[in-house]
Write a protein that holds these residues in place. Structure first.
Motif, PDB file in Angstrom:
ATOM      1  N   GLU A  38       0.920  -1.177   0.109  1.00 14.23           N
ATOM      2  CA  GLU A  38      -0.280  -0.244  -0.364  1.00 14.23           C
ATOM      3  C   GLU A  38       0.304   1.070   0.240  1.00 14.23           C
ATOM      4  OE1 GLU A  38      -3.730   2.366   2.657  1.00 14.23           O
ATOM      5  OE2 GLU A  38      -2.929   0.373   3.388  1.00 14.23           O
ATOM      6  N   SER A  39       0.531   2.567  -0.479  1.00 12.18           N
ATOM      7  CA  SER A  39       1.335   3.773  -0.490  1.00 12.18           C
ATOM      8  C   SER A  39      -0.046   4.369  -1.487  1.00 12.18           C
ATOM      9  CB  SER A  39       2.307   3.394  -1.901  1.00 12.18           C
ATOM     10  OG  SER A  39       1.905   3.194  -3.296  1.00 12.18           O
ATOM     11  N   ASP A  46      -6.314   3.512 -10.823  1.00 12.81           N
ATOM     12  CA  ASP A  46      -7.773   3.238 -11.237  1.00 12.81           C
ATOM     13  C   ASP A  46      -8.119   2.107 -12.407  1.00 12.81           C
ATOM     14  OD1 ASP A  46      -7.550   4.608 -13.222  1.00 12.81           O
ATOM     15  OD2 ASP A  46      -8.507   5.769 -12.012  1.00 12.81           O
ATOM     16  N   ASN A  47      -9.187   1.749 -12.475  1.00 12.57           N
ATOM     17  CA  ASN A  47      -8.742   1.145 -14.190  1.00 12.57           C
ATOM     18  C   ASN A  47      -9.039   1.867 -15.998  1.00 12.57           C
ATOM     19  OD1 ASN A  47     -10.862   3.012 -14.707  1.00 12.57           O
ATOM     20  ND2 ASN A  47     -12.603   1.276 -15.526  1.00 12.57           N
ATOM     21  N   SER A  48      -7.842   3.098 -15.262  1.00 18.02           N
ATOM     22  CA  SER A  48      -7.426   3.553 -16.599  1.00 18.02           C
ATOM     23  C   SER A  48      -5.559   3.132 -16.454  1.00 18.02           C
ATOM     24  CB  SER A  48      -7.891   5.235 -16.466  1.00 18.02           C
ATOM     25  OG  SER A  48      -6.724   5.784 -15.503  1.00 18.02           O
ATOM     26  N   TRP A  49      -5.547   2.323 -15.553  1.00 18.91           N
ATOM     27  CA  TRP A  49      -4.233   2.070 -15.580  1.00 18.91           C
ATOM     28  C   TRP A  49      -3.584   1.037 -16.039  1.00 18.91           C
ATOM     29  CZ3 TRP A  49      -0.356   3.902 -11.429  1.00 18.91           C
ATOM     30  CH2 TRP A  49      -0.703   5.911 -11.396  1.00 18.91           C
ATOM     31  N   ARG A  50      -2.468   0.400 -17.005  1.00 16.66           N
ATOM     32  CA  ARG A  50      -2.410  -0.704 -16.473  1.00 16.66           C
ATOM     33  C   ARG A  50      -0.706  -0.771 -16.040  1.00 16.66           C
ATOM     34  NH1 ARG A  50      -0.509  -0.797 -22.968  1.00 16.66           N
ATOM     35  NH2 ARG A  50       2.081   0.358 -23.376  1.00 16.66           N
ATOM     36  N   ALA A  51      -0.541  -2.701 -16.031  1.00 15.31           N
ATOM     37  CA  ALA A  51       1.198  -2.796 -15.584  1.00 15.31           C
ATOM     38  C   ALA A  51       1.258  -3.663 -16.707  1.00 15.31           C
ATOM     39  CB  ALA A  51       1.007  -3.355 -14.252  1.00 15.31           C
ATOM     40  N   VAL A  52       3.041  -3.687 -16.602  1.00 12.72           N
ATOM     41  CA  VAL A  52       3.873  -4.133 -17.971  1.00 12.72           C
ATOM     42  C   VAL A  52       4.560  -5.271 -16.724  1.00 12.72           C
ATOM     43  CG1 VAL A  52       5.207  -4.450 -19.757  1.00 12.72           C
ATOM     44  CG2 VAL A  52       3.700  -2.437 -19.462  1.00 12.72           C
ATOM     45  N   SER A  63     -10.510  -2.574 -11.514  1.00 12.82           N
ATOM     46  CA  SER A  63     -10.481  -2.216  -9.982  1.00 12.82           C
ATOM     47  C   SER A  63      -8.847  -2.472  -9.485  1.00 12.82           C
ATOM     48  CB  SER A  63     -11.247  -3.489  -9.684  1.00 12.82           C
ATOM     49  OG  SER A  63     -11.091  -4.096  -8.779  1.00 12.82           O
ATOM     50  N   ALA A  64      -8.921  -1.953  -8.167  1.00 13.84           N
ATOM     51  CA  ALA A  64      -7.925  -1.838  -6.973  1.00 13.84           C
ATOM     52  C   ALA A  64      -8.267  -1.688  -5.864  1.00 13.84           C
ATOM     53  CB  ALA A  64      -6.608  -0.775  -7.477  1.00 13.84           C
ATOM     54  N   ALA A  65      -8.348  -1.685  -4.692  1.00 13.08           N
ATOM     55  CA  ALA A  65      -8.603  -1.942  -3.472  1.00 13.08           C
ATOM     56  C   ALA A  65      -7.606  -2.479  -2.278  1.00 13.08           C
ATOM     57  CB  ALA A  65     -10.203  -2.126  -3.021  1.00 13.08           C
ATOM     58  N   PRO A  66      -7.641  -1.730  -1.185  1.00 12.64           N
ATOM     59  CA  PRO A  66      -6.818  -2.376  -0.072  1.00 12.64           C
ATOM     60  C   PRO A  66      -7.375  -4.163   0.106  1.00 12.64           C
ATOM     61  CG  PRO A  66      -8.954  -0.829   0.809  1.00 12.64           C
ATOM     62  CD  PRO A  66      -9.310  -1.077  -0.473  1.00 12.64           C
ATOM     63  N   SER A  67      -6.460  -4.010   0.653  1.00 21.32           N
ATOM     64  CA  SER A  67      -6.602  -6.111   0.573  1.00 21.32           C
ATOM     65  C   SER A  67      -6.677  -5.980   2.335  1.00 21.32           C
ATOM     66  CB  SER A  67      -5.191  -6.989   0.205  1.00 21.32           C
ATOM     67  OG  SER A  67      -4.745  -7.854   0.879  1.00 21.32           O
ATOM     68  N   ARG A  68      -6.810  -7.548   2.343  1.00 23.05           N
ATOM     69  CA  ARG A  68      -7.847  -7.694   3.717  1.00 23.05           C
ATOM     70  C   ARG A  68      -6.430  -8.296   4.483  1.00 23.05           C
ATOM     71  NH1 ARG A  68     -10.962 -13.236   1.950  1.00 23.05           N
ATOM     72  NH2 ARG A  68     -11.903 -11.887   0.172  1.00 23.05           N
ATOM     73  N   THR A  69      -4.872  -8.109   3.449  1.00 20.96           N
ATOM     74  CA  THR A  69      -3.686  -8.212   4.806  1.00 20.96           C
ATOM     75  C   THR A  69      -3.264  -6.999   4.737  1.00 20.96           C
ATOM     76  OG1 THR A  69      -2.957 -10.165   3.553  1.00 20.96           O
ATOM     77  CG2 THR A  69      -1.406  -9.292   4.061  1.00 20.96           C
ATOM     78  N   SER A  70      -2.762  -6.272   5.956  1.00 19.53           N
ATOM     79  CA  SER A  70      -2.494  -5.782   6.359  1.00 19.53           C
ATOM     80  C   SER A  70      -1.337  -5.152   5.767  1.00 19.53           C
ATOM     81  CB  SER A  70      -2.562  -4.950   7.594  1.00 19.53           C
ATOM     82  OG  SER A  70      -2.181  -3.786   8.430  1.00 19.53           O
ATOM     83  N   GLU A  74      -4.873  -4.832  -3.453  1.00 20.98           N
ATOM     84  CA  GLU A  74      -4.998  -5.540  -4.479  1.00 20.98           C
ATOM     85  C   GLU A  74      -5.895  -5.434  -5.634  1.00 20.98           C
ATOM     86  OE1 GLU A  74      -7.611  -8.567  -3.347  1.00 20.98           O
ATOM     87  OE2 GLU A  74      -5.887  -9.001  -1.561  1.00 20.98           O
ATOM     88  N   ILE A  75      -5.001  -5.347  -6.607  1.00 23.20           N
ATOM     89  CA  ILE A  75      -5.830  -4.640  -8.253  1.00 23.20           C
ATOM     90  C   ILE A  75      -6.100  -5.650  -8.696  1.00 23.20           C
ATOM     91  CG2 ILE A  75      -4.881  -3.698 -10.457  1.00 23.20           C
ATOM     92  CD1 ILE A  75      -2.612  -3.188  -8.686  1.00 23.20           C
ATOM     93  N   LEU A  76      -7.414  -5.642  -9.317  1.00 25.52           N
ATOM     94  CA  LEU A  76      -7.900  -6.867 -10.113  1.00 25.52           C
ATOM     95  C   LEU A  76      -7.283  -6.954 -11.666  1.00 25.52           C
ATOM     96  CD1 LEU A  76      -9.626  -9.827 -10.693  1.00 25.52           C
ATOM     97  CD2 LEU A  76     -12.176  -7.989 -10.799  1.00 25.52           C
TER      98      LEU A  76
END
Length: 85
Positions: A38-39, A46-52, A63-70, A74-76
């Motif tokens: 987390e940062s 958000d859904n306008s981003w991508r990763a390589v 989508s992106a949201a906080p994980s259950r792990t502190s 998490e990014i779907l």
């Protein structure tokens, strides 16, 4: 056009098994959960981003949201099967 924002370590969890996942895979898309620390940057994603990925895979964010792990985020995302950046 795309701009590099950061290079981050991430854990990938390739989704399998559910009906929605199987449907996506039949359409040539592989759902994945990308877990990062987390940062402030993670909270902007958000859904306008991508990763390589390191192997050249292009992950389109859904989508992106906080994980259950502190302390984690998490990014779907989906990667097109066989697609490279």
């Amino acid at each position: 056009s795309w701009t590099d924002e950061a290079t981050l370590w991430a854990a990938l969890t390739w989704l399998r098994g559910s009906e929605a996942v199987m449907e996506a895979r039949l359409q040539g898309r592989q759902p994945v959960v990308i877990e990062i620390h987390e940062s402030s940057l993670a909270r902007q994603m958000d859904n306008s981003w991508r990763a390589v990925g390191a192997g050249g895979e292009v992950f389109d964010f859904k989508s992106a949201a906080p994980s259950r792990t502190s302390g984690r985020w998490e990014i779907l995302a989906e990667v097109k099967v066989g697609a490279r950046g």
